[in-house]
Design an enzyme around this catalytic site. Structure first.
Site, PDB file in Angstrom:
ATOM      1  N   GLY A  12       0.860  -1.560   0.405  1.00  0.00           N
ATOM      2  CA  GLY A  12      -0.195  -0.181   0.215  1.00  0.00           C
ATOM      3  C   GLY A  12       0.979   1.218  -0.320  1.00  0.00           C
ATOM      4  O   GLY A  12       2.233   1.321  -0.006  1.00  0.00           O
ATOM      5  N   LYS A  16      -0.273   5.122  -5.859  1.00  0.00           N
ATOM      6  CA  LYS A  16      -1.390   5.478  -6.494  1.00  0.00           C
ATOM      7  C   LYS A  16      -2.179   6.179  -7.515  1.00  0.00           C
ATOM      8  O   LYS A  16      -2.638   6.345  -8.247  1.00  0.00           O
ATOM      9  CB  LYS A  16      -2.034   3.827  -6.121  1.00  0.00           C
ATOM     10  N   LYS A  18      -1.212   9.002  -7.796  1.00  0.00           N
ATOM     11  CA  LYS A  18      -1.072  10.021  -8.772  1.00  0.00           C
ATOM     12  C   LYS A  18      -0.972   9.366  -9.951  1.00  0.00           C
ATOM     13  O   LYS A  18      -1.693   9.941 -10.742  1.00  0.00           O
ATOM     14  CB  LYS A  18       0.341  10.470  -8.477  1.00  0.00           C
ATOM     15  N   HIS A  41      -5.456   7.903  -0.495  1.00  0.00           N
ATOM     16  CA  HIS A  41      -4.853   8.444  -1.349  1.00  0.00           C
ATOM     17  C   HIS A  41      -5.156   9.999  -1.918  1.00  0.00           C
ATOM     18  O   HIS A  41      -5.445  10.644  -2.248  1.00  0.00           O
ATOM     19  CB  HIS A  41      -6.449   7.970  -3.286  1.00  0.00           C
ATOM     20  N   THR A  42      -3.542   9.940  -2.090  1.00  0.00           N
ATOM     21  CA  THR A  42      -3.132  11.339  -2.725  1.00  0.00           C
ATOM     22  C   THR A  42      -3.235  12.081  -3.517  1.00  0.00           C
ATOM     23  O   THR A  42      -1.914  11.620  -4.490  1.00  0.00           O
ATOM     24  CB  THR A  42      -1.490  12.210  -1.544  1.00  0.00           C
ATOM     25  N   THR A 129      -6.353   0.187  11.273  1.00  0.00           N
ATOM     26  CA  THR A 129      -6.754   1.117  10.602  1.00  0.00           C
ATOM     27  C   THR A 129      -7.538   1.853  11.815  1.00  0.00           C
ATOM     28  O   THR A 129      -7.766   3.243  11.865  1.00  0.00           O
ATOM     29  CB  THR A 129      -7.074   2.080   9.170  1.00  0.00           C
ATOM     30  N   GLN A 228      -5.221  -0.190  -1.203  1.00  0.00           N
ATOM     31  CA  GLN A 228      -4.062  -0.960  -0.352  1.00  0.00           C
ATOM     32  C   GLN A 228      -2.732  -1.349  -1.358  1.00  0.00           C
ATOM     33  O   GLN A 228      -2.776  -0.497  -1.966  1.00  0.00           O
ATOM     34  CB  GLN A 228      -4.284  -2.267   0.303  1.00  0.00           C
ATOM     35  N   ALA A 304      -1.596   8.677   5.473  1.00  0.00           N
ATOM     36  CA  ALA A 304      -2.280   9.787   5.059  1.00  0.00           C
ATOM     37  C   ALA A 304      -3.492   8.930   5.364  1.00  0.00           C
ATOM     38  O   ALA A 304      -4.640   9.659   5.461  1.00  0.00           O
ATOM     39  CB  ALA A 304      -2.210   9.268   3.117  1.00  0.00           C
ATOM     40  N   ARG A 310       5.465   5.659   8.726  1.00  0.00           N
ATOM     41  CA  ARG A 310       5.852   4.035   7.690  1.00  0.00           C
ATOM     42  C   ARG A 310       6.634   3.709   7.909  1.00  0.00           C
ATOM     43  O   ARG A 310       7.433   4.075   8.208  1.00  0.00           O
ATOM     44  CB  ARG A 310       5.929   4.760   6.172  1.00  0.00           C
ATOM     45  N   LEU A 337      10.711   8.131  -7.138  1.00  0.00           N
ATOM     46  CA  LEU A 337      12.771   7.278  -7.211  1.00  0.00           C
ATOM     47  C   LEU A 337      13.120   8.797  -7.140  1.00  0.00           C
ATOM     48  O   LEU A 337      14.723   8.439  -6.438  1.00  0.00           O
ATOM     49  CB  LEU A 337      12.341   7.114  -8.725  1.00  0.00           C
ATOM     50  N   GLY A 422       8.657  13.233  -8.854  1.00  0.00           N
ATOM     51  CA  GLY A 422       7.851  14.325  -8.028  1.00  0.00           C
ATOM     52  C   GLY A 422       6.813  14.228  -7.738  1.00  0.00           C
ATOM     53  O   GLY A 422       5.987  13.335  -7.862  1.00  0.00           O
TER      54      GLY A 422
HETATM   55  P1  IMP Z   1      -7.507  -2.061   8.114  1.00  0.00           P
HETATM   56  O1  IMP Z   1      -7.092  -2.481   6.331  1.00  0.00           O
HETATM   57  O2  IMP Z   1      -7.525  -1.003   8.643  1.00  0.00           O
HETATM   58  O3  IMP Z   1      -7.890  -3.456   8.432  1.00  0.00           O
HETATM   59  O4  IMP Z   1      -5.990  -2.729   8.086  1.00  0.00           O
HETATM   60  C1  IMP Z   1      -5.085  -3.927   8.260  1.00  0.00           C
HETATM   61  C2  IMP Z   1      -3.958  -3.914   7.317  1.00  0.00           C
HETATM   62  O5  IMP Z   1      -3.612  -3.413   6.094  1.00  0.00           O
HETATM   63  C3  IMP Z   1      -2.852  -2.658   8.651  1.00  0.00           C
HETATM   64  O6  IMP Z   1      -1.968  -3.215   8.185  1.00  0.00           O
HETATM   65  C4  IMP Z   1      -2.942  -1.151   7.804  1.00  0.00           C
HETATM   66  O7  IMP Z   1      -1.643  -0.845   8.692  1.00  0.00           O
HETATM   67  C5  IMP Z   1      -2.691  -1.814   6.140  1.00  0.00           C
HETATM   68  N1  IMP Z   1      -3.549  -0.440   5.592  1.00  0.00           N
HETATM   69  C6  IMP Z   1      -4.820  -1.122   5.418  1.00  0.00           C
HETATM   70  N2  IMP Z   1      -5.323   0.247   4.509  1.00  0.00           N
HETATM   71  C7  IMP Z   1      -4.158   0.638   4.265  1.00  0.00           C
HETATM   72  C8  IMP Z   1      -4.050   1.730   2.914  1.00  0.00           C
HETATM   73  O8  IMP Z   1      -3.986   2.051   2.465  1.00  0.00           O
HETATM   74  N3  IMP Z   1      -2.498   1.858   3.550  1.00  0.00           N
HETATM   75  C9  IMP Z   1      -1.221   0.903   3.473  1.00  0.00           C
HETATM   76  N4  IMP Z   1      -1.788   0.009   4.377  1.00  0.00           N
HETATM   77  C10 IMP Z   1      -2.714   0.566   4.805  1.00  0.00           C
END
Ligand code: IMP
Length: 435
Positions: A12, A16, A18, A41-42, A129, A228, A304, A310, A337, A422
């Site tokens: 995740g 994505k 951008k 998503h930023t 989350t 994700q 985000a 992270r 990059l 960038g």
């Molecule tokens: P959940 O989706 O809230 O159940 O979280 C399960 C796992 O997925 C955890 O490790 C979260 O940090 C990760 N996760 C959920 N959504 C994202 C995302 O959009 N980006 C990165 N990790 C995510």
């Protein structure tokens, strides 16, 4: 009938938003197929940075339709908040947003269950989350989920009976299993609150599989936007440290109600290094090292959605190669990059090894259960020691940068179609068009 799927190739946060935003220029519809407001998503729009959690990033473009498919779990209050925020910023959100009436609703007890379950897991927590996403999918699969169409006033009588049974079970578990001291959920209160939220979401609701199939049959281009990443897929990720949905390309079919024959391209998005939020295995992690800290700071690696820092590490070609296979990836985008600009030496994991000296060129399915057993086998490459920020032509990249990209592409077995140098739209190298 081009159906293009965009998926995350790592855990995740690959960027994505951008890529989808850029590819939307050539699409008619952008549809999300899984996840909920756990995603973030930023997107940069008119020099401002936006983070969208539910609404597909395609909403920022004029004359495009943004769809939340049946496979998404939707918290209606979060959706309405997002609509309000976007409108306030001048983004049009009217009949260009369509939400599946078959999408499951994230209910207040889902959030409570998410938080209680994490607390009970103790040191084995997943690091969710906390948005109730896992419990909402659990109920969907157990056939006790609540869908938007259930709140249609004509369904009130049978739905109230079903909701009463659901609440009875939830209240029992909250009180007796989780030892909650909160007031129990009351049928009338829950029903009335969601009925009024439904009334506000209703203008956006429709039969999205019909809308998408009609569009594809009419020769329109649909971009399916994954949330994700592959490493978090409930079947193929590092289970149990995963999210509860199908983040891989196959999820686009079930989560939007379209057949696999409609998918013409699968684009995977990977960062030039690796990050992960939450718990779970991460062989190339650089925890407690100066380089790990550098990547976190320079890459502004802060979640985000939850604001969590992270975890950062080197590019893992084992993980991404697996993603290429699991998604049937036809091309890949490499993001951020420029974050690597000042590093002397770069490492890429090309395999793993365990304490007994066994080597692995694929992720074993037990990796999630024994997170620390595998260490990476690295290949080293020289860095480029100059800024590449904003470069938009491949031939303008330093030779070492090109060598790094070409090695990634070779190790992962997929051609590159885009390189991001960038955050802005124009800070992008396009290597291949969409058609
Ligand atoms: P959940 O989706 O809230 O159940 O979280 C399960 C796992 O997925 C955890 O490790 C979260 O940090 C990760 N996760 C959920 N959504 C994202 C995302 O959009 N980006 C990165 N990790 C995510």
């Amino acid at each position: 009938m081009p159906g293009i799927v965009v998926v995350g190739a790592q855990w995740g946060d690959e960027g994505k938003g951008k890529v989808v935003d850029l590819l939307t220029q050539q699409a008619d519809i952008v549809a999300r197929f899984q996840g909920g407001n756990n995603a973030g998503h930023t997107v940069m729009f008119e020099d401002k940075t936006f983070v969208v959690h539910l609404i597909p990033s395609g909403v920022f473009w004029e004359n495009k339709i943004a769809v939340l498919g049946n496979g998404v779990v939707v918290d209606p209050a979060a959706l309405l908040d997002e609509v309000a925020q976007l409108r306030k910023a001048g983004v049009r959100v009217e009949d260009n947003l369509k939400v599946s009436d078959a999408a499951n609703v994230v209910m207040p007890y889902h959030k409570a269950f998410d938080q209680f379950r994490e607390a009970l897991r103790g040191p084995g927590k997943i690091g969710t989350t906390g948005r109730g996403i896992g419990p909402a999918y659990e109920d969907k699969m157990a056939r006790r989920g609540v869908r938007f169409s259930d709140f249609n006033p004509r369904m009130e009588k049978p739905f109230r009976v079903r909701l009463e049974q659901i609440l009875e079970e939830k209240n029992f578990l909250l009180r007796n299993h989780f030892r909650s001291e909160e007031k129990p959920f009351v049928l009338d209160e829950v029903y009335e609150r969601f009925r009024s939220l439904y009334a506000r979401v209703e203008p956006y609701l429709c039969d999205t599989p019909a809308l998408l199939n009609d569009a594809l049959d009419a020769g329109k281009t649909v971009l399916f936007e994954g949330a994700q990443g592959t490493g978090l897929d409930v079947d193929h990720g590092t289970y149990p440290y995963v999210t509860s949905s199908s983040t891989t390309a196959g999820g686009a079919c079930t989560g939007c109600g379209i057949g696999p024959t409609h998918i013409t391209k699968v684009i995977g998005i990977a960062k030039a290094y690796t990050t992960r939020v939450g718990e779970g295995p991460f062989p190339t992690e650089l925890a407690g090292t100066a380089i790990g800290e550098f990547l976190q700071k320079r890459g502004q690696e802060i979640g985000a959605t939850t604001g969590r820092v992270r975890r950062c590490g080197w590019f893992d070609a084992v993980l991404v190669r697996e993603s290429v296979r699991l998604n049937g990836m036809t091309a890949m985008a490499v993001m951020k990059l420029d974050v690597l600009d000042s590093l002397e030496t770069l490492k890429i994991a090309v395999g793993y090894k365990d304490e007994e000296g066994n080597t692995y060129d694929r992720i074993p399915h037990w990796m999630g259960s024994y997170p620390d057993r595998l260490t990476p086998v690295y290949e080293e490459m020289p860095g480029w020691n100059t800024t590449i920020r904003g470069i938009s032509r491949y031939e303008d990249l330093p030779a070492n940068t090109r060598a790094y990209l070409e090695r990634i592409s070779e190790l992962c077995g997929v051609p590159l179609m885009l390189v991001s140098t960038g955050p802005r739209r124009e800070e992008t190298i396009m290597l291949e068009g969409m058609s």
